[in-house]
Design an enzyme around this catalytic site. Structure first.
Site, PDB file in Angstrom:
ATOM      1  N   HIS A   1     -31.845  90.294  31.272  1.00  0.00           N
ATOM      2  CA  HIS A   1     -32.998  89.396  31.229  1.00  0.00           C
ATOM      3  C   HIS A   1     -32.955  88.399  32.388  1.00  0.00           C
ATOM      4  CE1 HIS A   1     -33.101  90.786  27.017  1.00  0.00           C
ATOM      5  NE2 HIS A   1     -34.378  90.447  27.037  1.00  0.00           N
TER       6      HIS A   1
ATOM      7  N   ASP B   1     -37.312  99.285  29.945  1.00  0.00           N
ATOM      8  CA  ASP B   1     -37.164  97.965  29.363  1.00  0.00           C
ATOM      9  C   ASP B   1     -38.170  97.060  30.078  1.00  0.00           C
ATOM     10  OD1 ASP B   1     -36.206  95.914  27.809  1.00  0.00           O
ATOM     11  OD2 ASP B   1     -34.112  96.170  28.383  1.00  0.00           O
TER      12      ASP B   1
END
Length: 424
Positions: A276, A347
């Protein structure tokens, strides 16, 4: 010689010839009679046969059947893809948040702005987070409104997706009051039956709210105790146990009525970072992955997983690329070695591991070049769509390549939705 003598010789020769001819005819008649008698005896002894003459047989017409060449009519998926414009095809590859679609408006409701945004960007799916869920009734109405707008505009039905794993990642349990579970790791001793039952309940709960796609189960194995991004989200810290439990979870989600997604290929459980916020690396080789991380993905695929989500894990032991951008990892390994024929989704493309390196357009193109099908949450949807369209115009990506991904996406949708243009 006198004329009389010549005449006598001619007469004598003629007589001899006539006599010889008569003898030959007599002999022939005798032979024919004998032959007829023999044939008669044979005919009497032989079974009765077809008396059709040779002439009659020669003139009979034997009907000849020529098989007409058969051409299968195109199925609904093929027809629908053929009806789509390039812009529609490109948009169908994206799954985005409601606020990304509407440029930051309507977080928890779907109204006229959603309708207008879908017309401009007929995306393939929406993903909802906690901020989009005010209550069970509100999220159900939001999804129902969106479905209505899409159908009204003749769109391909969307995926309505959520991350609902249980434990620390449970948007619906947190905001809509569905059944609450601990992280799946804490159920590992319950074996396959518990893994199935938990997934079935989660699937049934979210299907009741209007969702049809769950970004679960986690197929990563918590093999590195220092891993923070996966940790107890995994089903086990043992590769073989993970494989067993993940396979049962896939069956459970299907029994609950939703599509499911194995994540995060090729395995995020042995990394020390969080994609992230930045790059995450693994030094594992293909041989090492085959013996460990691949096992749960292989078993999940064998159980019929609908999607596989590829993680932004930089493969130092393979080609040095994030798996989401690696032709080796997606096409050669996931498609080739593991034999996955379903939808490959990334993702989130807004994660720092890739979004801090590439613009949204270039990132989307690189995913498609690597073999990906669906692109999750780019930072800028418009830029990403324009980037792919430009790549097609430049010949960097062919429209046929887009059709390959569209075929997988629409075939999956057609299992639960009418994808014809005059559908729902």
């Amino acid at each position: 010689m006198s004329d009389n003598r010549k005449l006598n010789v001619k007469r004598t020769a003629s007589a001899v010839l006539i006599a010889a001819a008569a003898i030959c005819c007599a002999v022939l008649v005798i032979k024919l009679k004998k032959g007829s008698q023999a044939v008669g005896k044979l005919s009497a002894a032989a079974p009765e046969r077809d008396t059709t003459s040779a002439a009659e047989t020669a003139t009979e017409t034997v009907p000849v059947t020529t098989a007409e060449p058969t051409t299968e009519p195109p199925d609904d998926v093929t027809v629908r893809i053929g009806e789509m414009s390039l812009h529609e095809k490109v948009c169908q590859l994206f799954v985005v948040t409601p606020e990304s679609l509407t440029n930051g408006e309507n977080y928890s409701v779907a109204g006229e702005m959603t309708k207008a945004a879908l017309k401009d960007y007929p995306v393939g799916g929406l993903v909802y987070f906690a901020k989009n869920i005010d209550s069970a009734e509100a999220i159900s109405q939001m999804i129902a409104n969106t479905k209505h707008y899409a159908a009204e505009q003749g769109m391909v039905p969307l995926f309505y997706s959520v991350d609902e794993e249980g434990g620390t990642v449970a948007r619906c349990a947190e905001k809509a009051g569905t059944n609450w579970f601990s992280s799946m790791y804490y159920y590992k001793e319950g074996g396959k039956d518990i893994a199935f039952a938990n997934a079935e309940t989660i699937g049934s709960d979210i299907a009741g709210l209007g969702f049809d796609l769950d970004f679960a189960p986690v197929a990563d194995t918590w093999s590195n105790p220092y891993n923070t991004v996966i940790g107890s989200r995994a089903y086990s810290d043992d590769f073989h146990q993970s494989a067993e439990l993940v396979a049962s979870a896939v069956e459970g989600f299907h029994s609950g009525g939703v599509y499911c997604t194995l994540k995060h290929f090729p395995g995020h459980g042995d990394t020390a970072g969080d994609s992230h916020y930045g790059a995450v690396y693994t030094d594992k080789t293909i041989a090492e992955l085959t013996q460990g991380e691949y096992l749960a993905f292989e078993s999940g695929i064998a159980s019929g997983a609908d999607m596989v989500m590829v993680g932004h894990i930089t493969m130092n032991g393979v080609d040095g690329l994030p798996a989401t951008l690696s032709h080796t990892m997606i096409t050669d390994e996931l498609r080739g070695r593991l034999g996955f024929e379903g939808v490959v989704i990334t993702d989130s493309l807004s994660m720092g591991a890739v979004a801090d390196v590439y613009g949204s357009g270039e990132l989307a193109v690189k995913v498609i070049e690597a073999g990906g099908d669906m692109l999750l949450m780019p930072r800028d949807l418009g830029e990403a769509v324009r980037g792919v369209e430009a790549a097609v115009g430049e010949g960097r990506i062919t429209e046929e390549r887009l059709d390959e991904s569209l075929d997988r996406i629409l075939r999956l949708k057609s299992e639960r939705s009418d994808i014809k243009k005059d559908g729902i």
